[in-house]
Design a protein around this motif. Structure first.
Motif: not given
Length: 396
Positions: A271, A273-275, A288, A291-294, A296-297
């Motif tokens: 979990d 926190r990319i920000k 960036n 693109s880990w968050y993409q 995960r989505c």
């Protein structure tokens, strides 16, 4: 909600009208935010009421479909409500105060103002803007979905042309055979991810590979005179380069997430926190680019589609803790091998992935031994968060 996208083809005059409709959408959205700032609109109902007043006051706003005006006001209220939610939850840092939009690239219609042809290969916009009929080309078949299931139609402007998106109200669900496997994923910059079995996936580094071409395109833009047609053409070429990279990232995330979810019944991941992580200016570009968050989505999305469990695990000390004995073994970022006094020696990402999997399975508590025997009966397959009962979340 399923989004189907098609490339549109038409005359240059039609696309100039589309640009004008996009500018009207931007005007209504910014006007709605200004009304809220001035205290004249304190709810979505009041913003919707002001849309009709704007149509009476400005003739160019009256040419846009009434539901398209409401959709523009909804965008403004979405940013306002998000700001309120962050304030109530006391999110640290900036709360995201609503700001005026400077570069709007889409106009959205609801259930009126457009009409599909009988062969579903063209769409006609019937409002006063005068867009007219646009031909569509895509790989999806719209005959499969009834017209009443299409809740939104969105015209999007990109660097390589104009696209039309259909938001279809349908619950996507697919059945796959149960594998009885659980996996933990540790994402990184050297390898895109390392799973708990020791398998790794190479980091594609799309931005790094295209950096030379991007720099050359950017130099060409900077050398052109501002406002000239040559500068506009150079900007369009640069935009296409960036658009290609974003599409490569999305395609990579979709294919990889689908493969991970279909081959396992339980997927545990960090979990992150990319920000906060991109504040490190030395690693921000690489983070960036990964693109880990993409990724995960899409893992969470396919978890719902295939009724699999996805678990978000807090990443604290997953790399430092020994997966064999639990002892904290401190190491720097440059140290890539985990070596413990208990005799455990392996790659640090492999060790972290094993810790992520064990923490994810630990959320089940004393029923953890049953998780691999539950077959494909994972309830709604919703994404779960560590700290709450996994059975209550997955089987509710």
């Amino acid at each position: 909600m399923l989004v189907l996208e098609f490339k549109t083809y038409g005359k240059p005059a039609q696309f100039r009208v589309v640009d004008e409709a996009i500018r009207v959408t931007q005007f209504i959205q910014n006007k709605s935010i200004r009304l809220w700032m001035d205290g004249q609109a304190k709810s979505w109902v009041e913003l919707s009421r002001h849309c009709s007043l704007l149509a009476k006051e400005f003739n160019f706003a009256n040419q846009l479909n009434s539901m398209a005006r409401q959709a523009a006001a909804e965008r403004a209220w979405a940013s306002i409500s998000k700001f309120y939610d962050h304030c109530k939850k006391k999110v640290p840092g900036k709360k995201g105060f609503p700001t005026f939009q400077k570069d709007c690239r889409s106009v959205e219609y609801k259930t009126s103002g457009w009409k599909l042809s009988d062969d579903r290969k063209s769409i006609t916009f019937t409002d006063k803007c005068g867009i007219g009929r646009l031909r569509m080309k895509g790989t999806r078949d719209l005959h499969f979905y009834p017209i009443d299931q299409i809740k939104r139609v969105r015209l999007v402007r990109r660097a390589d042309g104009y696209y039309v998106q259909f938001c279809v109200s349908v619950d996507r669900a697919e059945n796959v055979e149960s594998t009885g496997k659980a996996v933990g994923l540790d994402v990184g910059l050297q390898e895109f991810y390392t799973d708990s079995d020791g398998a790794t996936v190479e980091n594609p580094r799309f931005l790094r590979k295209a950096a030379r071409v991007l720099k050359r395109s950017q130099r060409r833009v900077s050398k052109k005179v501002k406002g000239s047609s040559n500068r506009r053409k150079a900007r369009q070429i640069l935009g296409k380069r960036h658009l290609k990279i974003s599409r490569q990232r999305k395609d990579h995330a979709i294919k990889l997430a689908r493969c991970v979810v279909t081959s396992n019944d339980v997927v545990a991941y960090e979990d992150l926190r990319i920000k906060n992580m991109v504040r490190n200016h030395c690693l921000a570009k690489s983070i960036n680019d990964a693109s880990w968050y993409q990724f995960r989505c899409w893992v969470e999305y396919y978890g719902k589609v295939f009724s699999k469990i996805t678990i978000a695990v807090p990443p604290a000390y997953t790399s430092q803790e020994c997966s064999n004995c639990g002892v904290i073994v401190k190491k720097s970022l440059s140290q890539r091998t985990h070596s413990c006094q208990c005799g455990c020696e392996m790659d640090r990402d492999h060790n972290a992935a094993r810790n992520i999997l064990s923490r994810g399975l630990a959320t089940v508590g004393h029923t953890g031994s049953l998780i691999l025997d539950m077959g494909n009966a994972w309830g709604d397959g919703a994404s779960t968060v560590v700290g709450k009962s996994l059975l209550q979340q997955a089987l509710s």
